[in-house]
Every structure is written in structure tokens, then in C-alpha cells.
Motif scaffolding. Structure first.
Motif: not given
Ligand SMILES: O=P(O)(O)OC[C@H]1O[C@](O)(CO)[C@@H](O)[C@@H]1O
Length: 187
Positions: A44-46, A87-92, A133-135
Motif C-alpha cells: 500500500a502507498g509508498r 511495514g506493519s504487516g497489518e494493512t487491511g 513502523a508509521k504508527e
Molecule cells: O507498510 P504498511 O504498514 O503496509 O503501510 C502502508 C502505508 O504506509 C505508508 O507507506 C506511509 O508511510 C502509506 O503510503 C501507506 O498507506
């Protein structure tokens, strides 16, 4: 702080992060990718943008690779491999993809900060990238990185996956020149 000092600090963070990647985990990921009939990449995203950069190199290596969500991407089967960057391993949306791929019998690979995450538990093979992680950056991550959200993970992904490309090129005895013939020519 000066702009060049910021850049130097980012490089230090990256060096510290990348030096902690486990060689055996990278080797296992490379073997899974090379064994697959088709490779599917998603994030997701970046994180997803870094996945797309990796997919481009896989294509240039001559592998059959798809980015999940593109119009030309087919269905996954047990002979294929799903690589998730999270990063989180939790993105829905990625959790759902990991579940669907597992139901189809396809092995799932994950590059993540959190091997103990929901996707980590579903994955067949995991590479841990110990960024923040972003959070976490709003709290404890401040000790790990000066950068916002998932930047350190996303930078580590790009370079870590380029290291994975070099690993696979070595395994296949391939050079950059071999790959250049597959570079896009409609640019
Ligand atoms: O890597 P993750 O935890 O799945 O999260 C992805 C999200 O983090 C971001 O990359 C922000 O850093 C967003 O662009 C994206 O929504």
C-alpha cells in the motif's frame, strides 16, 4: 539542521537498518521467487511504490511478474508466489490478499518490520527489516528514526529488494547487460 546533515543522518539510519537483515531470510525469499511460475507483488502507498520498482527488475530478469491491482494481472494459483511489502504487516487490503493467496495454495512472502503481525503469521517466508513502523514514529519510533511515518522502512525496502535482485542475478549467473534487453523502449 543543514540539508546535507539530514541526508547523512538518513544514510546512517539506513545502514543500521539494512545491516540487521538476516542473510538466510533473504536467501529463502530469493529461492521462493525463483521457484514460482508467476510472482505477484503488492503493497500500500509508498511501500507499494517500492514493490513496483522491484517488480520492474523482476521483469527485466525475465521472470513473469504482476503488480496486484493492475488491469492485466491474472489470478493466483498454487504454483505462484505472492510478495507483500508491509511495514506493519497489518494493512487491511494486504491481509485480505494474503488470506486469498493462502486459500488458493500460493505461498506468501512478506518483507516487514513485524514478523509477528497478522500477515507475518500467514506468510510462508518473511524477511525482517528492523525499521520503525508509521504508527510507532509518533512514540517509541522517535528513538529509531528522525523521519516521519514509514520512510525508513520504505527506503530500506528499496535497497533491500535491490540486494535481493543482486542475489538472484548471482544465483542465475545473470548480468546487468542480460537484463538491459528487456528495458522498456516506449519511454
Ligand atoms: O507498510 P504498511 O504498514 O503496509 O503501510 C502502508 C502505508 O504506509 C505508508 O507507506 C506511509 O508511510 C502509506 O503510503 C501507506 O498507506
Amino acid at each position: 539542521m543543514s540539508k546535507t546533515q539530514y541526508a547523512a543522518d538518513i544514510l546512517k539510519e539506513l545502514e543500521r537498518t539494512l545491516s540487521q537483515i538476516d542473510d538466510a531470510e533473504m536467501q529463502a525469499m530469493a529461492e521462493h521467487i525463483l521457484a514460482a511460475e508467476q510472482i505477484f507483488v503488492a503493497g500500500a502507498g509508498r511501500s507499494g511504490l517500492m514493490g513496483k520498482a522491484f517488480a520492474m527488475r523482476l521483469m527485466q530478469m525475465g521472470l513473469r511478474v504482476y503488480v496486484v491491482g493492475e488491469t492485466v494481472t491474472p489470478g493466483i494459483s498454487s504454483k505462484d508466489f505472492l510478495l507483500l511489502c508491509s511495514g506493519s504487516g497489518e494493512t487491511g487490503s494486504l491481509v485480505a490478499m494474503a488470506q486469498k493467496a493462502s486459500q488458493a495454495g500460493a505461498p506468501v512472502g512478506l518483507i516487514t518490520i513485524k514478523p509477528e503481525s497478522t500477515i507475518g503469521k500467514l506468510a510462508t517466508t518473511v524477511v525482517r527489516l528492523p525499521a520503525s513502523a508509521k504508527e510507532d514514529t509518533a512514540t517509541s519510533g522517535a528513538a529509531v528514526t528522525i523521519q516521519p511515518m514509514g520512510s525508513l522502512f520504505e527506503q530500506g525496502l528499496l535497497i533491500g529488494m535491490d540486494a535481493l535482485i543482486l542475489t538472484m542475478m548471482e544465483m542465475k549467473g545473470m548480468t546487468g547487460a542480460d537484463m538491459f534487453g528487456r528495458h522498456a523502449n516506449l519511454e
